[in-house]
Design a protein around this motif. Structure first.
Motif, short mmCIF file in Angstrom:
data_model
loop_
_atom_site.label_atom_id
_atom_site.label_comp_id
_atom_site.label_asym_id
_atom_site.label_seq_id
_atom_site.Cartn_x
_atom_site.Cartn_y
_atom_site.Cartn_z
N TRP A 135 0.63 -1.31 -0.06
CA TRP A 135 0.11 0.07 0.11
C TRP A 135 0.69 1.17 0.12
CZ3 TRP A 135 -4.83 -0.36 3.73
CH2 TRP A 135 -5.50 -1.37 3.37
N ASN A 136 0.07 2.32 -0.35
CA ASN A 136 0.83 3.66 -0.52
C ASN A 136 0.81 4.54 0.93
OD1 ASN A 136 2.32 5.84 -1.49
ND2 ASN A 136 0.34 6.79 -2.23
N LEU A 137 1.59 3.99 1.95
CA LEU A 137 1.39 4.62 3.40
C LEU A 137 2.64 5.11 3.74
CD1 LEU A 137 -0.47 1.73 5.34
CD2 LEU A 137 -1.63 3.89 4.63
N PRO A 185 -3.43 13.94 9.72
CA PRO A 185 -3.20 13.65 8.26
C PRO A 185 -2.85 12.15 8.00
CG PRO A 185 -1.28 14.85 9.05
CD PRO A 185 -2.29 14.94 10.19
N PHE A 186 -2.28 11.39 8.92
CA PHE A 186 -2.00 9.93 8.82
C PHE A 186 -3.54 9.04 8.96
CE2 PHE A 186 1.98 11.84 10.75
CZ PHE A 186 2.75 11.34 9.91
N LYS A 227 -6.27 10.36 7.84
CA LYS A 227 -6.77 10.54 6.85
C LYS A 227 -6.31 9.53 5.67
CE LYS A 227 -8.48 15.07 6.02
NZ LYS A 227 -8.13 16.67 5.41
N LYS A 228 -4.96 9.49 5.69
CA LYS A 228 -4.13 8.78 4.59
C LYS A 228 -4.47 7.24 4.65
CE LYS A 228 0.58 8.52 3.13
NZ LYS A 228 1.90 8.90 3.51
N ILE A 229 -4.64 6.70 6.05
CA ILE A 229 -5.00 5.20 6.28
C ILE A 229 -6.27 4.90 5.85
CG2 ILE A 229 -5.24 3.50 7.91
CD1 ILE A 229 -2.77 4.92 9.43
N ALA A 276 -8.10 6.58 3.49
CA ALA A 276 -8.13 6.65 2.01
C ALA A 276 -7.54 5.28 1.35
CB ALA A 276 -7.26 8.03 1.72
N GLU A 277 -6.60 4.72 1.86
CA GLU A 277 -5.97 3.53 1.67
C GLU A 277 -7.04 2.43 1.73
OE1 GLU A 277 -2.74 2.73 -0.25
OE2 GLU A 277 -3.63 4.66 -0.82
#
Lengths: 255, 255
Positions: free
Chosen positions: A253-255, B146-147, B149-151, B153-154
């Motif tokens: 994944w793109n983490l 932000p982390f 949000k990113k997780i 989203a993934e």
């Protein structure tokens, strides 16, 4: 040879008939100390008491002479208190149950019986949870007694792999109808939940959880299959919940 | 594209600052419905309410316009009620937290935050539990937004493997101190329990659970290692508890 020290606990509480049976069986095998909840704790899962106080009461020995304690805590609390506050010697085995009601498949997650066994496992104590597929307080434990004895004896003889405890479930059958013991995996299942909506005498709505068990697994190596086909199921249960097979995939994944 | 429907829950209860933050983040990504316990439920593990009634209250929308419900139940109850009683549409994602306090390693078993995520997983809903290693009600969630949000989203982009949910833990660090996100396994650990024994005003003894976390794992691929070294840990968690590696060994027993 020194007799093993056996901790007996459960989640139906000290007054449940199931724990009396387990206590007597354990007493034939080793030295027994009982530490059980002072009230029923069904469905408690792996709850522990972090925001409240805990009490321990030593209750008077009955004719069997077994030391018995109750606590105000959950099954997992009972094991923690037994290990760290009540019992000074090394505990050789923890047995939990006999639960009035089955704990096969996904029920292992909701089960206070199994949470006590798992807590013992975390503490490095070999542990077994026993459950009979009969919710009645008058359940007949006679047919399953020799099997419980046999399973306890084998655990004492062989030990258990590190990080593994046993989830043992008995079908509600006569002794001559029981076909034997099978080592199984946990069947994939869920509850088809239904909430029974009612009204209080004051007109306020409330609910009862009233789900139906739904097996999603066609395998013949599962605990559900074993029980439905007249076998006793033994599932080795671990408390490392890591889905190791998923790690590689997540690493892409793109983490 | 239709916005995803996101169920937000937690175990610290509806009034916890952590769930407000998660609710706001989720609201930027999808349509949000909150179903959370009406009071704190820390340490509830996978408890469900089987011997008692349950209540649901719809609480008035705040300025953010998000539909919010409280229940008298545990985190697992909240998910069951959300899925089967409150929400009629398909739930695309369940996020639980942000927990005030860490849930890495063995804490996954005691965690109400994770039990909600696991319950959603059982129901076939992709699910993530978020926890910050800071028990304070005034914890600073700014650095981790932000982390999260990113997780999320993934997870929406990739989905999750069947039978797997995520246990995400954040170290208590400033944003520029956080080194990144690591996919980890659950560290082997236990609590060195201590019970703090006290006396009530009436002379009765009582206890507080006061254990200290003890990591027994030297691996550098664990959640504990990641957090201690400035990383965010993501552990894929499964609810098939079968110790598959132990089945063969148990089959050699004389049962």
């Amino acid at each position: 040879m020194k007799k093993p020290l056996i901790l007996v606990t459960n989640d139906d509480g000290i007054t449940a008939p199931g724990i009396r049976v387990l206590m007597d069986i354990a007493n034939e095998i080793g030295n027994v100390i009982v530490v059980a909840p002072d009230s029923p704790q069904s469905g408690m899962g792996h709850a522990i008491t972090v925001d409240n106080t805990l009490h321990i009461n030593k209750i008077s020995n009955e004719s069997n002479g077994i030391a018995q304690y109750t606590t105000s805590g959950t099954p997992a609390d009972c094991v923690k208190m037994a290990k760290n506050e009540i019992i000074k010697e090394k505990i050789d085995l923890c047995v939990s149950g006999i639960n009035h009601g089955g704990n096969s498949s996904i029920n292992v997650l909701y089960s206070g019986t199994m949470s006590a066994a798992i807590e013992a496992g975390i503490e490095g104590i070999p542990a077994i949870g026993f459950s009979l597929a009969d919710f009645s307080w008058k359940a007949d434990f006679e047919p399953i007694k020799p099997f419980i004895k046999k399973i306890i004896a084998e655990v004492i003889r062989n030990g258990l792999p590190e990080g593994v405890v046993l989830n043992v479930n008995f079908p509600k059958l006569q002794q001559n109808e029981i076909k034997g013991i099978r080592i199984c995996r946990q069947a994939k299942a869920k509850y088809a939940e239904k909430f029974d909506k009612r009204q209080s005498p004051f007109g306020k709505e409330y609910y009862w959880l009233a789900g139906e068990f739904e097996c999603l697994d066609k395998g013949e190596d599962t605990d559900v299959w074993a029980l439905q086909n007249g076998y006793i199921s033994v599932v080795p249960v671990q408390f490392d919940l890591t889905a190791h097979h998923a790690i590689q995939q997540l690493n892409t994944w793109n983490l």
